[in-house]
Enzyme design. Structure first.
Site, PDB file in Angstrom:
ATOM      1  N   GLU A  48       0.864  -1.177   0.000  1.00 30.43           N
ATOM      2  CA  GLU A  48       0.000   0.000   0.000  1.00 30.43           C
ATOM      3  C   GLU A  48       0.904   1.231   0.000  1.00 30.43           C
ATOM      4  O   GLU A  48       1.625   1.477   0.964  1.00 30.43           O
ATOM      5  CB  GLU A  48      -0.901  -0.059   1.247  1.00 30.43           C
ATOM      6  CG  GLU A  48      -1.869   1.078   1.388  1.00 30.43           C
ATOM      7  CD  GLU A  48      -2.733   1.283   0.153  1.00 30.43           C
ATOM      8  OE1 GLU A  48      -3.295   0.300  -0.366  1.00 30.43           O
ATOM      9  OE2 GLU A  48      -2.830   2.439  -0.295  1.00 30.43           O
ATOM     10  N   SER A  49       0.885   1.968  -1.093  1.00 34.06           N
ATOM     11  CA  SER A  49       1.871   3.053  -1.244  1.00 34.06           C
ATOM     12  C   SER A  49       1.714   4.147  -0.185  1.00 34.06           C
ATOM     13  O   SER A  49       2.710   4.752   0.228  1.00 34.06           O
ATOM     14  CB  SER A  49       1.779   3.648  -2.649  1.00 34.06           C
ATOM     15  OG  SER A  49       0.483   4.168  -2.892  1.00 34.06           O
ATOM     16  N   CYS A  78       4.287  -2.393  -8.453  1.00 33.50           N
ATOM     17  CA  CYS A  78       2.949  -2.001  -8.002  1.00 33.50           C
ATOM     18  C   CYS A  78       2.999  -0.771  -7.075  1.00 33.50           C
ATOM     19  O   CYS A  78       3.288   0.312  -7.561  1.00 33.50           O
ATOM     20  CB  CYS A  78       2.262  -3.202  -7.365  1.00 33.50           C
ATOM     21  SG  CYS A  78       0.482  -3.044  -7.428  1.00 33.50           S
ATOM     22  N   HIS A 171       2.871  -8.062 -10.219  1.00 34.98           N
ATOM     23  CA  HIS A 171       3.648  -8.668  -9.128  1.00 34.98           C
ATOM     24  C   HIS A 171       4.477  -9.864  -9.594  1.00 34.98           C
ATOM     25  O   HIS A 171       4.063 -11.013  -9.400  1.00 34.98           O
ATOM     26  CB  HIS A 171       2.693  -9.143  -8.029  1.00 34.98           C
ATOM     27  CG  HIS A 171       2.124  -8.050  -7.207  1.00 34.98           C
ATOM     28  ND1 HIS A 171       2.668  -7.652  -6.002  1.00 34.98           N
ATOM     29  CD2 HIS A 171       1.053  -7.266  -7.410  1.00 34.98           C
ATOM     30  CE1 HIS A 171       1.944  -6.670  -5.500  1.00 34.98           C
ATOM     31  NE2 HIS A 171       0.957  -6.412  -6.334  1.00 34.98           N
ATOM     32  N   GLU A 173       6.852 -11.209  -8.260  1.00 42.82           N
ATOM     33  CA  GLU A 173       7.307 -12.027  -7.128  1.00 42.82           C
ATOM     34  C   GLU A 173       6.267 -13.071  -6.723  1.00 42.82           C
ATOM     35  O   GLU A 173       6.530 -13.915  -5.882  1.00 42.82           O
ATOM     36  CB  GLU A 173       7.673 -11.117  -5.934  1.00 42.82           C
ATOM     37  CG  GLU A 173       6.509 -10.573  -5.119  1.00 42.82           C
ATOM     38  CD  GLU A 173       5.747  -9.436  -5.805  1.00 42.82           C
ATOM     39  OE1 GLU A 173       6.007  -9.148  -6.993  1.00 42.82           O
ATOM     40  OE2 GLU A 173       4.867  -8.862  -5.153  1.00 42.82           O
TER      41      GLU A 173
HETATM   42  N1  GLN Z   1      -3.374  -0.020  -4.716  1.00 40.42           N
HETATM   43  C1  GLN Z   1      -2.118   0.006  -4.019  1.00 40.42           C
HETATM   44  C2  GLN Z   1      -1.634   1.445  -3.818  1.00 40.42           C
HETATM   45  O1  GLN Z   1      -2.254   2.343  -4.248  1.00 40.42           O
HETATM   46  C3  GLN Z   1      -1.067  -0.787  -4.742  1.00 40.42           C
HETATM   47  C4  GLN Z   1      -1.474  -2.233  -4.773  1.00 40.42           C
HETATM   48  C5  GLN Z   1      -0.328  -3.207  -4.817  1.00 40.42           C
HETATM   49  O2  GLN Z   1       0.821  -2.875  -4.560  1.00 40.42           O
HETATM   50  N2  GLN Z   1      -0.656  -4.436  -5.077  1.00 40.42           N
HETATM   51  O3  GLN Z   1      -0.630   1.648  -3.222  1.00 40.42           O
END
Ligand code: GLN
Length: 190
Positions: A48-49, A78, A171, A173
């Site tokens: 989650e950024s 991501c 992803h 990984e």
């Molecule tokens: N939706 C997430 C974000 O905004 C990113 C999702 C993810 O890393 N799988 O940070």
């Protein structure tokens, strides 16, 4: 020996560490500025950024990470791609602003917030890569300096490289296919 750091504040960092080890690289979990010292490359994982940005601020990591990403091989997956970008359309969350891409968070919306697709990616061989997207971002614009490695529907950029920087919206990984990790290891080995 190549040493790759994986930012380990939140998200899918262990999975990257496991693949890197399998590929014979030395790994280090990065939680403090000193952990960046001597690394050949750094992976910023998915997660989650907003949380990654918040924790990085608390741990005094924003500037050190920015300095690293401005000069050393760095790969964001991501949430990591969001964190690397220069423009995410808001200044309400901290980002590193290292890569000349404009990124749209949660670009696929609720209906298809997760999906998998066989994706041709430039530079990793002819066989498409089975890409797992989870509430993924896309880059909607990129500077001329940025090489687009993969896109969906022609204009949704989901893998890109700018010199020493790599970004993937999916992803790698989470699958058995290690080709994107191998690609990044080569970048880190110069
Ligand atoms: N939706 C997430 C974000 O905004 C990113 C999702 C993810 O890393 N799988 O940070």
């Amino acid at each position: 020996m190549t040493t790759i750091g994986v930012l380990a504040l939140q998200g899918a960092f262990i999975e990257h560490v496991k693949i890197l080890r399998k590929l014979g690289a030395d790994t280090r979990e990065v939680r403090l500025p000193g952990d960046l010292e001597g690394l050949d490359g750094l992976i910023i994982p998915g997660g989650e950024s907003t949380t990654i940005g918040k924790l990085a601020t608390e741990f005094g990591l924003i500037e050190p990470l920015r300095n690293f990403a401005n000069s050393r091989p760095t790969w964001g997956t991501c949430a990591g791609m969001i964190f690397l970008a220069k423009d995410i359309g808001t200044d309400r969350q901290p980002i590193l602003g290292a890569m000349d891409i404009k990124v749209n968070r949660n670009a696929f919306g609720r209906q298809i917030d997760s999906f998998e697709v066989d994706l041709p990616i430039k530079g990793i061989g002819d066989e498409p890569f089975h890409a797992v997207f989870i509430r993924a971002p896309v880059a909607t614009a990129a500077d001329d300096k940025v090489e687009i490695l993969a896109a969906l529907k022609g204009d949704q950029i989901v893998a890109a490289r700018q010199g020493h920087l790599l970004a993937t919206a999916f992803h790698p990984e989470l699958t058995e296919d290690n080709r994107v990790h191998q690609y990044f290891l080569k970048m880190a080995q110069g």
